[in-house]
Motif scaffolding. Structure first.
Motif, short mmCIF file in Angstrom:
data_model
loop_
_atom_site.label_atom_id
_atom_site.label_comp_id
_atom_site.label_asym_id
_atom_site.label_seq_id
_atom_site.Cartn_x
_atom_site.Cartn_y
_atom_site.Cartn_z
N ARG A 1 18.06 48.47 28.92
CA ARG A 1 19.31 49.22 29.12
C ARG A 1 20.29 48.44 27.81
N ASP A 2 20.71 49.20 27.31
CA ASP A 2 21.67 49.29 26.41
C ASP A 2 23.27 49.54 26.36
N VAL A 3 23.06 47.49 26.76
CA VAL A 3 24.45 47.31 27.30
C VAL A 3 24.75 45.88 25.88
N ARG A 4 26.50 46.35 25.31
CA ARG A 4 26.95 45.41 24.74
C ARG A 4 28.58 45.14 25.53
N LEU A 5 28.38 43.99 26.25
CA LEU A 5 29.12 43.27 27.12
C LEU A 5 30.51 42.71 26.26
N ASP A 6 32.38 42.98 25.43
CA ASP A 6 32.36 42.18 25.37
C ASP A 6 32.69 41.00 26.15
N PRO A 7 32.73 39.94 25.88
CA PRO A 7 33.56 38.74 26.45
C PRO A 7 34.90 39.22 27.52
N PRO A 8 34.83 38.81 28.71
CA PRO A 8 35.89 39.44 29.76
C PRO A 8 37.56 38.23 29.46
N GLU A 9 38.45 39.02 29.41
CA GLU A 9 39.11 38.22 29.39
C GLU A 9 39.77 37.07 31.28
N ALA A 10 39.43 36.17 30.57
CA ALA A 10 39.82 34.79 31.26
C ALA A 10 40.55 34.86 32.18
N ARG A 11 41.56 35.24 32.34
CA ARG A 11 42.58 35.70 33.35
C ARG A 11 42.38 36.72 34.35
N HIS A 12 41.62 37.90 34.02
CA HIS A 12 41.16 38.70 34.90
C HIS A 12 39.76 37.88 36.05
N LEU A 13 38.92 37.00 35.17
CA LEU A 13 38.02 35.95 36.11
C LEU A 13 38.75 35.60 37.09
N LEU A 14 39.73 34.64 36.75
CA LEU A 14 40.22 34.32 37.03
C LEU A 14 41.26 34.74 37.97
N ILE A 15 41.93 36.51 37.79
CA ILE A 15 42.51 37.08 39.67
C ILE A 15 41.34 37.35 40.35
N ALA A 16 39.88 37.28 40.02
CA ALA A 16 39.72 38.11 40.99
C ALA A 16 38.61 36.88 41.88
N ALA A 17 38.44 35.49 41.19
CA ALA A 17 37.68 34.50 41.56
C ALA A 17 39.11 34.12 43.01
N THR A 18 40.24 35.02 42.69
CA THR A 18 41.45 34.11 43.08
C THR A 18 41.45 34.93 45.49
N TRP A 19 41.70 36.27 44.10
CA TRP A 19 40.80 37.39 45.53
C TRP A 19 40.57 36.87 46.91
N SER A 20 38.83 36.61 45.74
CA SER A 20 37.71 36.17 46.19
C SER A 20 37.86 35.34 47.53
N LEU A 21 38.53 33.49 47.10
CA LEU A 21 38.76 33.05 47.53
C LEU A 21 39.45 33.59 49.21
N THR A 22 40.91 34.36 49.00
CA THR A 22 41.65 34.74 49.57
C THR A 22 40.79 35.14 50.29
N SER A 23 39.72 35.71 50.32
CA SER A 23 39.08 36.62 51.12
C SER A 23 38.14 35.96 52.05
N TRP A 24 37.39 34.87 51.34
CA TRP A 24 36.21 33.89 52.49
C TRP A 24 37.94 32.84 53.86
N LEU A 25 39.39 32.72 53.42
CA LEU A 25 39.84 32.22 53.59
C LEU A 25 40.57 33.27 54.82
N LEU A 26 40.04 34.19 54.78
CA LEU A 26 40.82 35.23 55.61
C LEU A 26 39.66 35.58 56.51
N PHE A 27 37.78 36.05 56.45
CA PHE A 27 36.81 36.25 56.98
C PHE A 27 36.58 34.97 58.12
N GLY A 28 37.22 33.32 57.15
CA GLY A 28 36.77 32.41 57.56
C GLY A 28 37.60 32.57 59.27
N LEU A 29 39.51 32.86 59.32
CA LEU A 29 40.33 33.08 60.21
C LEU A 29 39.82 33.69 61.59
#
Length: 316
Positions: free
Chosen positions: A192-220
C-alpha cells in the motif's frame, strides 16, 4: 495472477479453520474445567447481586465510551483535517463494536471505512488511525496491568513475562516520527502507498489519557463483579484492574485465538490467585464476558439509533 487468488483464499480459509479450531478447543477445555467444579462455580454465581451487575454494566459502558474517545483522538492524530463530530464518532465506533463477534479480524475496519467515507477519511487514514489506537491500547493496558499487579501479585507478571518485552516496543513506536515511519513501512509490506506525517504528540497524549481512563473503568467493572464472587471478599480494586488489563493484553497477543478465548480466562485465574479460587476465577471470567458482550450489543443499538450527519453537498 489467476492462480494466486485461489491460493490466497485457501491460505486464508486454512488460517481461519485453525484459528476457530483453537477457539473451540479452548472453549471445550474451559467447559470441562467448569463442569469439574460445577458446585463451586454455581455457588460463586449465586453470590452475585442484580444491583452490582447493573453497576458493573454501567462501568463497562463508561469504559467503552472512553475507548471510543481514545479512538477518535487517534483518528484526529493521523487525519487532523477530517475531524469527526463527536456524535458521528460515537455512531461509527459503537456500530463497529459488533465486528469483534464476526469471524475474521477486518470487519470492524471495513465498517469504519464505510461509515467515515462520507467525511472524506480515506481507507489508508482509517487503517493508520486504527493502528495508532491499537498501539495506544496495548501500551496503556500493559502499563496498567503490569503496574498494578507488580504491587499486589507479582506471580502473574512473572508468568506472563513476555508482556515486559512488548511494552517498551509499543512505547517506542508511539513516538510521532517513529510511528510515521512504522506505518509507512507496514503499508509497504502490505503493498500500500501510505505517507503518514508524524502525528502531533498532544493528540497521542489525549488518546493515551482516554485509554488509561477506559482501563480504570474496566477495572471498576471487574472489581464490582469479583468482590461479589469472592468467598473471602478480599479482592482489591488494584488487583481487579491489573488482572483485567493484563488479561486483555495477553488475549490480544495470542492472535491464534479469536477474542482471546481461553487465554484471557487463564490470565484471570492466575492474576486473582490468592483472592479467588479457580472456580471463582472462572465464574468471574464468564460473567465479565457476558456483561461486556451485553454492553457492546447495547452500544451497537445506540450507534444504529444515532442518525448520520450528512455533510453539505452529500446527497445520500
Amino acid at each position: 495472477m489467476t492462480e494466486t487468488v485461489p491460493t490466497a483464499r485457501k491460505d486464508s480459509t486454512a488460517r481461519r479453520v485453525v484459528k476457530y479450531g483453537v477457539a473451540l478447543i479452548a472453549v471445550g477445555l474451559l467447559a470441562v474445567t467448569i463442569w469439574s467444579q460445577r458446585e463451586s462455580f454455581a455457588e460463586s454465581l449465586r453470590r452475585l447481586g442484580w444491583r452490582d451487575l447493573v453497576l458493573a454494566a454501567a462501568a463497562a459502558a463508561a469504559a467503552l465510551a472512553a475507548s471510543g474517545l481514545s479512538w477518535r483522538a487517534s483518528m484526529i492524530a493521523v487525519a487532523p483535517h477530517h475531524k469527526l463530530p463527536l456524535r458521528e464518532s460515537a455512531r461509527v465506533f459503537f456500530l463497529s463494536q459488533i465486528g469483534k463477534y464476526v469471524p475474521g479480524s477486518v470487519f470492524p475496519m471495513l465498517m469504519q471505512i464505510e461509515l467515515t467515507r462520507r467525511h472524506g477519511i480515506s481507507r489508508t487514514a482509517n487503517a493508520a488511525g486504527m493502528l495508532v489506537a491499537m498501539l495506544v491500547g496495548l501500551v496503556t493496558s500493559g502499563l496498567v496491568g503490569v503496574g498494578a499487579l507488580t504491587l499486589v501479585n507479582r506471580e502473574a507478571v512473572q508468568t506472563y513475562w513476555f508482556v515486559l518485552i512488548v511494552l517498551p516496543i509499543g512505547v517506542i513506536l508511539l513516538k510521532p516520527t517513529i510511528l510515521a515511519r512504522f506505518v509507512t513501512l507496514l503499508a509497504k509490506l502490505l503493498r500500500r502507498d501510505v505517507r503518514l506525517d508524524p502525528p502531533e504528540a498532544r493528540h497521542l497524549l489525549i488518546a493515551a489519557t482516554w485509554s488509561l481512563t477506559s482501563w480504570l473503568l474496566f477495572g471498576l467493572q471487574a472489581w464490582i463483579i469479583a468482590k461479589d464472587i469472592a468467598s473471602g471478599g478480599d479482592v482489591t480494586y488494584l488487583q481487579a484492574t491489573g488482572a483485567f488489563a493484563l488479561a486483555w493484553l495477553v488475549g490480544f497477543l495470542v492472535v491464534i485465538s479469536p477474542a482471546g478465548v481461553g487465554a484471557r480466562e487463564g490470565v484471570l485465574v492466575v492474576a486473582f490467585s490468592g483472592s479467588l479460587t479457580t472456580a471463582e476465577g472462572l465464574a468471574f471470567a464468564v460473567v465479565s464476558r457476558l456483561v461486556l458482550t451485553a454492553v457492546d450489543g447495547l452500544a451497537a443499538l445506540l450507534g444504529a439509533a444515532l442518525r448520520p450527519h450528512h455533510p453539505a453537498g452529500d446527497d445520500a
